[in-house]
Motif scaffolding. Structure first.
Motif, mmCIF file in Angstrom:
data_model
loop_
_atom_site.group_PDB
_atom_site.id
_atom_site.type_symbol
_atom_site.label_atom_id
_atom_site.label_comp_id
_atom_site.label_asym_id
_atom_site.label_seq_id
_atom_site.Cartn_x
_atom_site.Cartn_y
_atom_site.Cartn_z
ATOM 1 N N SER A 60 -7.375 -5.107 21.767
ATOM 2 C CA SER A 60 -7.617 -6.504 21.406
ATOM 3 C C SER A 60 -8.198 -6.668 20.011
ATOM 4 O O SER A 60 -7.747 -7.516 19.237
ATOM 5 N N TYR A 65 -5.994 -8.221 16.990
ATOM 6 C CA TYR A 65 -6.661 -9.233 16.173
ATOM 7 C C TYR A 65 -6.229 -9.173 14.711
ATOM 8 O O TYR A 65 -6.038 -10.202 14.061
ATOM 9 N N MET A 163 -8.408 -12.269 22.721
ATOM 10 C CA MET A 163 -9.167 -11.061 22.431
ATOM 11 C C MET A 163 -10.245 -10.831 23.484
ATOM 12 O O MET A 163 -10.421 -9.712 23.986
#
Length: 232
Positions: A60, A65, A163
């Protein structure tokens, strides 16, 4: 084509180096894993659990990201328009976005089991396949987020929710059966389940689930990205 890809990869590296916040986010999962292992896992009883949670954080924060932020920065600084004028296609752009996140995930999937002393020799193939497909899925998800974000600020806001879900869904699932079912059908479910059970063979059901996730997110992100190209 290779010349364009090399130029795009060089651009990705420069963005990563110049963006201290993005670089810190990328390295954070590894730092958190070290701290948790040193203070919470002195007897080694949580090795498998820490491996599972650390890999979801790498997915994540590290592999996912950075994609949405980089793409949003390209749009905000009009790099995307320059790339279009130079003849870079949506497919080439998408491929360039896959390389760095995949390298980050490869670093995590190799170094973290070694650091946490987890033996994966009995189910290494399933471990690698599940993680690679999960990584591709989250890259396409964040590529989609980046495609609909005009600025880095918007991309950061839009990226926080997925996320946090990917990072903490396995932990919440331990306490809630409904969340566990959501986890099972997510693109991180197969490798989290594999580590939770301490091994297993490659499952056709899990493989099919991951391939569906990859296909759906790939088509969605490419569709939005091509529309972004047309709109420039």
């Amino acid at each position: 084509m290779f010349r364009k890809l090399n130029a795009l990869l060089w651009l990705r590296v420069q963005v990563l180096i110049s963006n201290s916040t993005l670089l810190a986010t990328l390295l954070m999962p590894f730092g958190i894993t070290i701290l948790q292992n040193e203070f919470l896992n002195k007897n080694g009883e949580l090795n498998m659990f820490l491996l599972s949670t650390s890999l979801t954080m790498v997915l994540s924060m590290g592999s996912g990201y950075m994609v949405s932020i980089m793409m949003a920065e390209d749009k905000e600084k009009r790099n995307l328009k320059s790339l279009i004028l130079s003849g870079v296609t949506a497919t080439e752009y998408t491929f360039s976005m896959l390389v760095l996140p995949m390298l980050i995930m490869l670093l995590g999937m190799i170094s973290l089991p070694i650091y946490l002393k987890v033996d994966l020799s009995g189910y290494l193939f399933a471990y690698v396949i599940y993680l690679i497909l999960a990584t591709i899925s989250i890259i396409f998800l964040n590529l989609l987020i980046g495609a609909v974000s005009d600025t880095q600020s918007k991309a950061q806001v839009y990226s926080i929710f997925p996320m946090l879900i990917v990072s903490f869904l396995p932990i919440i699932a331990l306490q809630n059966d409904t969340v566990q079912k959501l986890l099972d059908y997510s693109f991180i479910g197969p490798f989290v389940g594999l580590l939770k059970e301490g091994g297993g063979e490659l499952s056709l059901g899990n493989l099919g689930l991951l391939l569906v996730w990859v296909l759906v997110l790939c088509l969605a992100s490419l569709f939005v990205l091509k529309n972004s190209y047309k709109g420039k």
